[in-house]
Design a protein around this motif. Structure first.
Motif, PDB file in Angstrom:
ATOM      1  N   GLY A  45      12.893  41.072  15.787  1.00  0.00           N
ATOM      2  CA  GLY A  45      11.866  40.769  16.272  1.00  0.00           C
ATOM      3  C   GLY A  45      11.187  39.593  16.165  1.00  0.00           C
ATOM      4  N   GLU A  46      11.517  38.928  14.521  1.00  0.00           N
ATOM      5  CA  GLU A  46      10.359  38.291  13.628  1.00  0.00           C
ATOM      6  C   GLU A  46      11.074  37.983  13.433  1.00  0.00           C
ATOM      7  OE1 GLU A  46       6.662  40.439  12.315  1.00  0.00           O
ATOM      8  OE2 GLU A  46       7.114  41.407  13.152  1.00  0.00           O
ATOM      9  N   CYS A  47      10.502  36.378  12.582  1.00  0.00           N
ATOM     10  CA  CYS A  47      11.037  36.063  10.790  1.00  0.00           C
ATOM     11  C   CYS A  47      10.763  37.134   9.849  1.00  0.00           C
ATOM     12  CB  CYS A  47      11.099  34.581  11.033  1.00  0.00           C
ATOM     13  SG  CYS A  47      11.372  33.945   9.087  1.00  0.00           S
ATOM     14  N   PHE A  48      10.290  37.136   8.730  1.00  0.00           N
ATOM     15  CA  PHE A  48      10.170  37.522   7.619  1.00  0.00           C
ATOM     16  C   PHE A  48       9.832  36.349   6.228  1.00  0.00           C
ATOM     17  CE2 PHE A  48      11.660  41.460  10.001  1.00  0.00           C
ATOM     18  CZ  PHE A  48      10.345  42.040  10.545  1.00  0.00           C
ATOM     19  N   ASP A  49       8.720  37.424   5.517  1.00  0.00           N
ATOM     20  CA  ASP A  49       8.597  36.390   4.524  1.00  0.00           C
ATOM     21  C   ASP A  49       9.776  36.841   3.370  1.00  0.00           C
ATOM     22  OD1 ASP A  49       6.588  34.602   5.470  1.00  0.00           O
ATOM     23  OD2 ASP A  49       4.688  35.505   5.394  1.00  0.00           O
ATOM     24  N   ASP A  50       9.793  38.109   2.914  1.00  0.00           N
ATOM     25  CA  ASP A  50      10.571  38.353   2.136  1.00  0.00           C
ATOM     26  C   ASP A  50      11.735  39.281   2.195  1.00  0.00           C
ATOM     27  OD1 ASP A  50       8.865  40.629   2.150  1.00  0.00           O
ATOM     28  OD2 ASP A  50       7.434  39.738   0.752  1.00  0.00           O
ATOM     29  N   TYR A  51      11.868  40.081   1.634  1.00  0.00           N
ATOM     30  CA  TYR A  51      13.541  41.238   2.133  1.00  0.00           C
ATOM     31  C   TYR A  51      12.949  42.255   2.101  1.00  0.00           C
ATOM     32  CZ  TYR A  51      17.235  43.945   1.086  1.00  0.00           C
ATOM     33  OH  TYR A  51      18.095  44.960   1.005  1.00  0.00           O
ATOM     34  N   GLY A  52      11.991  41.970   0.706  1.00  0.00           N
ATOM     35  CA  GLY A  52      11.349  43.648   0.936  1.00  0.00           C
ATOM     36  C   GLY A  52      10.120  44.192   2.785  1.00  0.00           C
ATOM     37  N   GLY A  53       9.678  42.407   3.158  1.00  0.00           N
ATOM     38  CA  GLY A  53       9.202  42.890   4.835  1.00  0.00           C
ATOM     39  C   GLY A  53      10.406  42.906   5.490  1.00  0.00           C
ATOM     40  N   CYS A  54      11.186  42.455   4.980  1.00  0.00           N
ATOM     41  CA  CYS A  54      12.220  42.197   6.717  1.00  0.00           C
ATOM     42  C   CYS A  54      12.849  44.397   6.459  1.00  0.00           C
ATOM     43  CB  CYS A  54      13.665  41.047   6.102  1.00  0.00           C
ATOM     44  SG  CYS A  54      15.080  41.732   7.561  1.00  0.00           S
ATOM     45  N   LEU A  55      12.937  44.735   5.081  1.00  0.00           N
ATOM     46  CA  LEU A  55      13.407  46.122   5.258  1.00  0.00           C
ATOM     47  C   LEU A  55      12.396  46.744   6.027  1.00  0.00           C
ATOM     48  CD1 LEU A  55      15.597  48.137   3.721  1.00  0.00           C
ATOM     49  CD2 LEU A  55      14.301  48.063   2.462  1.00  0.00           C
ATOM     50  N   ALA A  56      11.671  46.829   5.558  1.00  0.00           N
ATOM     51  CA  ALA A  56      10.401  47.350   6.246  1.00  0.00           C
ATOM     52  C   ALA A  56      10.094  47.178   7.975  1.00  0.00           C
ATOM     53  CB  ALA A  56       9.325  46.785   5.475  1.00  0.00           C
ATOM     54  N   GLY A  57      10.635  46.091   8.369  1.00  0.00           N
ATOM     55  CA  GLY A  57      10.136  46.017  10.109  1.00  0.00           C
ATOM     56  C   GLY A  57      11.714  46.452  10.328  1.00  0.00           C
ATOM     57  N   PHE A  58      12.949  46.687   9.170  1.00  0.00           N
ATOM     58  CA  PHE A  58      14.467  47.426  10.253  1.00  0.00           C
ATOM     59  C   PHE A  58      13.841  48.795   9.969  1.00  0.00           C
ATOM     60  CE2 PHE A  58      17.915  49.599   9.788  1.00  0.00           C
ATOM     61  CZ  PHE A  58      19.377  49.794  10.802  1.00  0.00           C
ATOM     62  N   GLU A  59      13.108  49.256   9.669  1.00  0.00           N
ATOM     63  CA  GLU A  59      12.538  51.242   9.641  1.00  0.00           C
ATOM     64  C   GLU A  59      11.494  51.141  10.262  1.00  0.00           C
ATOM     65  OE1 GLU A  59      13.381  53.207   6.897  1.00  0.00           O
ATOM     66  OE2 GLU A  59      15.000  51.820   5.533  1.00  0.00           O
ATOM     67  N   GLU A  60      10.432  49.940  10.863  1.00  0.00           N
ATOM     68  CA  GLU A  60       9.563  50.387  11.587  1.00  0.00           C
ATOM     69  C   GLU A  60      10.456  50.611  13.097  1.00  0.00           C
ATOM     70  OE1 GLU A  60       6.184  48.582  13.751  1.00  0.00           O
ATOM     71  OE2 GLU A  60       6.977  47.340  11.809  1.00  0.00           O
ATOM     72  N   THR A  61      11.687  49.009  13.177  1.00  0.00           N
ATOM     73  CA  THR A  61      12.510  49.416  14.226  1.00  0.00           C
ATOM     74  C   THR A  61      12.901  50.982  14.456  1.00  0.00           C
ATOM     75  OG1 THR A  61      12.688  47.130  14.175  1.00  0.00           O
ATOM     76  CG2 THR A  61      14.349  48.242  15.356  1.00  0.00           C
TER      77      THR A  61
END
Length: 133
Positions: A45-61
């Motif tokens: 649902g959002e754009c992430f600045d780096d790979y780690g942030g994106c990974l954390a976003g999926f984990e939160e989902t």
């Protein structure tokens, strides 16, 4: 975000796959959840600045799966509907990867996403290691 229960959920959840991609448009990172046949079920649902942030976003989902609230919205295009999955406080964690022509089809796709994600999490997220795709 109501979901349907069915005997095939566990089997279906086992074939879900999360991939993290970098967008050529803005250079940001996005995750996408797809089935074994390659059909994209949802995107971040959002754009992430780096790979780690994106990974954390999926984990939160995944952690928030049971509490996600779905909304269906009409797009600015003449004919189109999209869905979003939000936390109870309104943060958008996931969204449809495409536009649907009919409201009912879009609503069904949102319910399917919720059902698949919930089953994926309940099954221990089989096949997910959080590694780069």
């Amino acid at each position: 975000m109501g979901g349907r229960s069915g005997g095939r959920q566990g089997a279906t959840a086992a074939v879900l796959r999360c991939q993290i991609d970098r967008s050529g448009d803005d250079g940001g990172y996005y995750w996408r959840l797809s089935t074994q046949n390659g059909r994209v079920v949802a995107i971040s649902g959002e754009c992430f600045d780096d790979y780690g942030g994106c990974l954390a976003g999926f984990e939160e989902t995944c952690r928030s799966a049971a509490a996600l609230v779905g909304t269906v919205r009409h797009t600015e295009a003449p004919s189109g509907w999209t869905w979003q999955a939000r936390t109870p406080d309104g943060r958008r964690l996931a969204r449809s990867a495409r536009t649907y022509e009919r409201h009912a089809t879009c609503q069904s796709a949102a319910e399917r996403f919720h059902s698949l994600l919930t089953a994926f999490v309940a099954a221990g997220r089989p096949g997910w290691q959080g590694a780069r795709s």
